[in-house]
Design a protein around this motif. Structure first.
Motif, PDB file in Angstrom:
ATOM      1  N   LEU A  20       8.323 -12.383  -2.207  1.00  7.43           N
ATOM      2  CA  LEU A  20       8.049 -11.274  -3.131  1.00  7.43           C
ATOM      3  C   LEU A  20       9.197 -11.101  -4.118  1.00  7.43           C
ATOM      4  N   SER A  21      10.429 -11.161  -3.646  1.00  4.33           N
ATOM      5  CA  SER A  21      11.594 -10.999  -4.520  1.00  4.33           C
ATOM      6  C   SER A  21      11.695 -12.121  -5.554  1.00  4.33           C
ATOM      7  N   ASP A  22      11.254 -13.326  -5.195  1.00  4.34           N
ATOM      8  CA  ASP A  22      11.295 -14.456  -6.125  1.00  4.34           C
ATOM      9  C   ASP A  22      10.226 -14.365  -7.211  1.00  4.34           C
ATOM     10  N   HIS A  23       9.084 -13.742  -6.905  1.00  3.22           N
ATOM     11  CA  HIS A  23       7.953 -13.734  -7.830  1.00  3.22           C
ATOM     12  C   HIS A  23       7.658 -12.371  -8.454  1.00  3.22           C
ATOM     13  N   PHE A  24       8.322 -11.345  -7.964  1.00  5.34           N
ATOM     14  CA  PHE A  24       8.062  -9.978  -8.411  1.00  5.34           C
ATOM     15  C   PHE A  24       9.380  -9.234  -8.600  1.00  5.34           C
ATOM     16  N   ASN A  25       9.332  -8.206  -9.425  1.00  8.82           N
ATOM     17  CA  ASN A  25      10.431  -7.256  -9.528  1.00  8.82           C
ATOM     18  C   ASN A  25      10.049  -6.022  -8.740  1.00  8.82           C
ATOM     19  N   LEU A  26      10.957  -5.552  -7.900  1.00  7.93           N
ATOM     20  CA  LEU A  26      10.718  -4.326  -7.153  1.00  7.93           C
ATOM     21  C   LEU A  26      10.924  -3.151  -8.107  1.00  7.93           C
ATOM     22  N   VAL A  27       9.854  -2.378  -8.334  1.00 10.34           N
ATOM     23  CA  VAL A  27       9.952  -1.254  -9.269  1.00 10.34           C
ATOM     24  C   VAL A  27       9.968   0.101  -8.570  1.00 10.34           C
ATOM     25  N   SER A  28       9.609   0.126  -7.293  1.00  7.96           N
ATOM     26  CA  SER A  28       9.621   1.375  -6.549  1.00  7.96           C
ATOM     27  C   SER A  28       9.717   1.065  -5.058  1.00  7.96           C
ATOM     28  N   GLY A  29      10.557   1.804  -4.354  1.00 10.06           N
ATOM     29  CA  GLY A  29      10.695   1.620  -2.922  1.00 10.06           C
ATOM     30  C   GLY A  29      11.963   0.886  -2.566  1.00 10.06           C
ATOM     31  N   GLU A  30      12.141   0.647  -1.270  1.00  8.51           N
ATOM     32  CA  GLU A  30      13.353   0.013  -0.748  1.00  8.51           C
ATOM     33  C   GLU A  30      13.022  -1.297  -0.060  1.00  8.51           C
ATOM     34  N   LYS A  31      13.910  -2.282  -0.236  1.00 13.80           N
ATOM     35  CA  LYS A  31      13.797  -3.528   0.524  1.00 13.80           C
ATOM     36  C   LYS A  31      14.424  -3.310   1.891  1.00 13.80           C
ATOM     37  N   GLY A  32      14.335  -4.314   2.732  1.00 10.19           N
ATOM     38  CA  GLY A  32      14.976  -4.251   4.035  1.00 10.19           C
ATOM     39  C   GLY A  32      14.005  -3.835   5.117  1.00 10.19           C
ATOM     40  N   SER A  33      14.539  -3.168   6.127  1.00  8.64           N
ATOM     41  CA  SER A  33      13.710  -2.824   7.281  1.00  8.64           C
ATOM     42  C   SER A  33      12.788  -1.638   7.015  1.00  8.64           C
ATOM     43  N   HIS A  34      12.968  -0.959   5.890  1.00  5.76           N
ATOM     44  CA  HIS A  34      12.120   0.179   5.543  1.00  5.76           C
ATOM     45  C   HIS A  34      10.669  -0.268   5.476  1.00  5.76           C
ATOM     46  N   HIS A  35       9.754   0.537   6.008  1.00  6.40           N
ATOM     47  CA  HIS A  35       8.343   0.120   6.087  1.00  6.40           C
ATOM     48  C   HIS A  35       7.580   0.278   4.779  1.00  6.40           C
ATOM     49  N   GLY A  36       8.139   0.955   3.821  1.00  8.51           N
ATOM     50  CA  GLY A  36       7.473   1.077   2.518  1.00  8.51           C
ATOM     51  C   GLY A  36       7.042   2.493   2.259  1.00  8.51           C
ATOM     52  N   PRO A  37       6.280   2.738   1.250  1.00  5.12           N
ATOM     53  CA  PRO A  37       5.636   1.757   0.364  1.00  5.12           C
ATOM     54  C   PRO A  37       6.611   1.206  -0.680  1.00  5.12           C
ATOM     55  N   ARG A  38       6.266   0.014  -1.150  1.00  2.00           N
ATOM     56  CA  ARG A  38       6.998  -0.641  -2.223  1.00  2.00           C
ATOM     57  C   ARG A  38       5.990  -1.038  -3.283  1.00  2.00           C
ATOM     58  N   ILE A  39       6.414  -0.946  -4.530  1.00  2.00           N
ATOM     59  CA  ILE A  39       5.579  -1.415  -5.626  1.00  2.00           C
ATOM     60  C   ILE A  39       6.351  -2.533  -6.331  1.00  2.00           C
ATOM     61  N   TRP A  40       5.671  -3.658  -6.479  1.00  2.00           N
ATOM     62  CA  TRP A  40       6.240  -4.855  -7.082  1.00  2.00           C
ATOM     63  C   TRP A  40       5.485  -5.147  -8.379  1.00  2.00           C
ATOM     64  N   GLU A  41       6.197  -5.622  -9.397  1.00  2.96           N
ATOM     65  CA  GLU A  41       5.570  -6.049 -10.650  1.00  2.96           C
ATOM     66  C   GLU A  41       5.755  -7.555 -10.781  1.00  2.96           C
ATOM     67  N   LYS A  42       4.636  -8.244 -11.013  1.00  2.00           N
ATOM     68  CA  LYS A  42       4.686  -9.712 -11.092  1.00  2.00           C
ATOM     69  C   LYS A  42       5.458 -10.149 -12.322  1.00  2.00           C
ATOM     70  N   LYS A  43       6.401 -11.083 -12.095  1.00  2.46           N
ATOM     71  CA  LYS A  43       7.241 -11.620 -13.181  1.00  2.46           C
ATOM     72  C   LYS A  43       6.425 -12.484 -14.109  1.00  2.46           C
TER      73      LYS A  43
END
Length: 178
Positions: free
Chosen positions: A155-178
């Motif tokens: 996900l980190s290679d193909h998307f930009n994290l625009v909302s939420g936290e990476k790591g052990s956090h369960h989410g939610p996360r919003i990713w934008e496709k590069k």
């Protein structure tokens, strides 16, 4: 069973999912996919609040999904049945929702690659990936937990994290496709 599907829908009927619409900047022109939708609390929120969207609901054959097919027959754009080991998507989407899905599939990495193939550039993907340590849920698959880190690397290679936290956090996360 039908009772459990109805009970889950009724229990979550007042969930405020407006944040998904705002954070993902959803509008009427979007093609939205709710993948692993269960009874789709999001579709219900939109239908209840008369939010006109074009939504595709996808899940495995189950009482919950059968409920969706009846309940949302005049609201959903399309229903897609997911079969084990088969990746069913053919269309492109502007928004994809993977809400409480990745921990239940044998290969979350393959699912995310499939979503990447069917999300337009600049499209947004919302995911939650519940961590086994945080939620002791017997339906979380060990293979999914083992692929958690490599899935986030993809996900980190193909998307930009625009909302939420990476790591052990369960989410939610919003990713934008590069």
């Amino acid at each position: 069973d039908r009772y459990r599907a109805l009970r889950n829908w009724y229990y979550h009927r007042n969930d405020d999912l407006k944040w998904i619409i705002e954070e993902m900047a959803i509008n009427e022109n979007d093609d939205i996919l709710d993948y692993g939708c269960s009874i789709s609390f999001f579709a219900y929120y939109c239908m209840k609040n008369k939010i006109n969207i074009k939504i595709t609901l996808a899940d495995i054959e189950s009482p919950h999904f059968n409920f969706c097919k009846v309940f949302y027959k005049d609201f959903a754009h399309e229903f897609i049945e997911i079969k084990p080991g088969i990746f069913p998507l053919k269309n492109q989407y502007t928004r994809i929702i993977l809400y409480d899905v990745l921990e239940h599939v044998t290969s979350p990495l393959k699912v995310c690659k499939h979503m990447n193939d069917h999300l337009i550039q600049g499209g947004k993907l919302l995911e939650t990936f519940i961590h086994d340590v945080e939620f002791k849920n017997r339906s979380n698959l060990r293979s999914a937990m083992e692929e958690r880190e490599i899935t986030f690397e993809f996900l980190s290679d193909h998307f930009n994290l625009v909302s939420g936290e990476k790591g052990s956090h369960h989410g939610p996360r919003i990713w934008e496709k590069k």
